[in-house]
Design an enzyme around this catalytic site. Structure first.
Site, PDB file in Angstrom:
ATOM      1  N   SER A   1       0.803  -1.223   0.000  1.00 20.63           N
ATOM      2  CA  SER A   1       0.000   0.000   0.000  1.00 20.63           C
ATOM      3  C   SER A   1       0.834   1.270   0.000  1.00 20.63           C
ATOM      4  O   SER A   1       0.371   2.304  -0.489  1.00 20.63           O
ATOM      5  CB  SER A   1      -0.972  -0.004   1.171  1.00 20.63           C
ATOM      6  OG  SER A   1      -0.280  -0.036   2.398  1.00 20.63           O
TER       7      SER A   1
ATOM      8  N   PRO B   1      -4.889  -3.399   0.747  1.00 21.04           N
ATOM      9  CA  PRO B   1      -4.221  -4.117   1.835  1.00 21.04           C
ATOM     10  C   PRO B   1      -2.752  -3.727   1.906  1.00 21.04           C
ATOM     11  O   PRO B   1      -2.189  -3.229   0.925  1.00 21.04           O
ATOM     12  CB  PRO B   1      -4.382  -5.584   1.441  1.00 21.04           C
ATOM     13  CG  PRO B   1      -4.485  -5.561  -0.049  1.00 21.04           C
ATOM     14  CD  PRO B   1      -5.196  -4.276  -0.386  1.00 21.04           C
ATOM     15  N   GLU B   2      -2.137  -3.981   3.027  1.00 22.28           N
ATOM     16  CA  GLU B   2      -0.715  -3.703   3.164  1.00 22.28           C
ATOM     17  C   GLU B   2       0.087  -4.483   2.128  1.00 22.28           C
ATOM     18  O   GLU B   2       1.114  -4.011   1.669  1.00 22.28           O
ATOM     19  CB  GLU B   2      -0.233  -4.044   4.573  1.00 22.28           C
ATOM     20  CG  GLU B   2      -0.673  -3.037   5.612  1.00 22.28           C
ATOM     21  CD  GLU B   2      -0.012  -1.681   5.440  1.00 22.28           C
ATOM     22  OE1 GLU B   2       1.020  -1.420   6.064  1.00 22.28           O
ATOM     23  OE2 GLU B   2      -0.541  -0.866   4.657  1.00 22.28           O
ATOM     24  N   GLY B   3      -0.389  -5.667   1.747  1.00 21.88           N
ATOM     25  CA  GLY B   3       0.288  -6.438   0.717  1.00 21.88           C
ATOM     26  C   GLY B   3      -0.696  -7.185  -0.165  1.00 21.88           C
ATOM     27  O   GLY B   3      -1.621  -7.833   0.331  1.00 21.88           O
TER      28      GLY B   3
END
Length: 185
Positions: free
Chosen positions: A66, A102-104
């Site tokens: 992100s 999402p963060e990843g």
């Protein structure tokens, strides 16, 4: 040994170009241009960016994280609008899939990366959307902004402000709000 544009390096790219724009010092521009050329050569897999090993150039992480979402806005500031448009569209497609970034996000499997399921109210995609609208005057970016705002209002709003989303697939809230959410969004 990993090289990328997201986690642990995003601020370098952002601040070196913004330092040039603010102060006019040509050394900042030179540093940015050299780093940008390398990123576009080694990390860019149109429209995505991956992380590679600095020594071999081999792919280490085929992930969108992100923090990379600042990149299209930075490209606009650097005058490289066409790849910014394509990359922003890819990044926003992840937002549309989950309602958040999402963060990843694993590019190989097109799924949320295990252990990186949260959305901590990051402003990077919002800023890139703003810069793309300013550069293109294309009203689809206003629509993107409305979609992002609707997601935040629907799933992240809580009685005392906005909450982290601990899982972008379930939209479960986490009782936490970083100051950057209000300061940068």
């Amino acid at each position: 040994q990993d090289a990328g544009i997201g986690t642990s390096i995003d601020s370098f790219y952002e601040y070196v170009l913004k330092a040039y724009l603010l102060f006019g010092d040509e050394e900042y521009l030179y540093v940015f241009q050299e780093a940008y050329k390398a990123a576009m050569h080694y990390l860019h897999h149109d429209p995505w960016y991956i992380e590679v090993n600095m020594n071999s150039g081999a792919t280490v992480w085929p992930l969108f994280n992100s923090l990379q979402a600042f990149w299209p806005g930075l490209q606009v500031l650097a005058g490289d609008v066409d790849p910014a448009i394509r990359t922003h569209a890819a990044f926003f497609s992840v937002w549309q899939k989950y309602g958040f970034t999402p963060e990843g996000f694993n590019l190989a499997t097109s799924t949320v990366q295990n252990g990186q399921r949260s959305y901590p109210l990051r402003p990077e995609l919002i800023e890139s959307t703003y810069w793309l609208f300013k550069a293109t005057r294309d009203y689809r970016y206003l629509d993107v902004g409305r979609d992002i705002l609707a997601s935040l209002q629907y799933a992240a709003k809580c009685p005392c402000g906005y909450c982290h989303i601990s899982d972008v697939e379930t939209h479960k809230q986490d009782d936490h709000m970083e100051s950057f959410f209000l300061a940068e969004t």
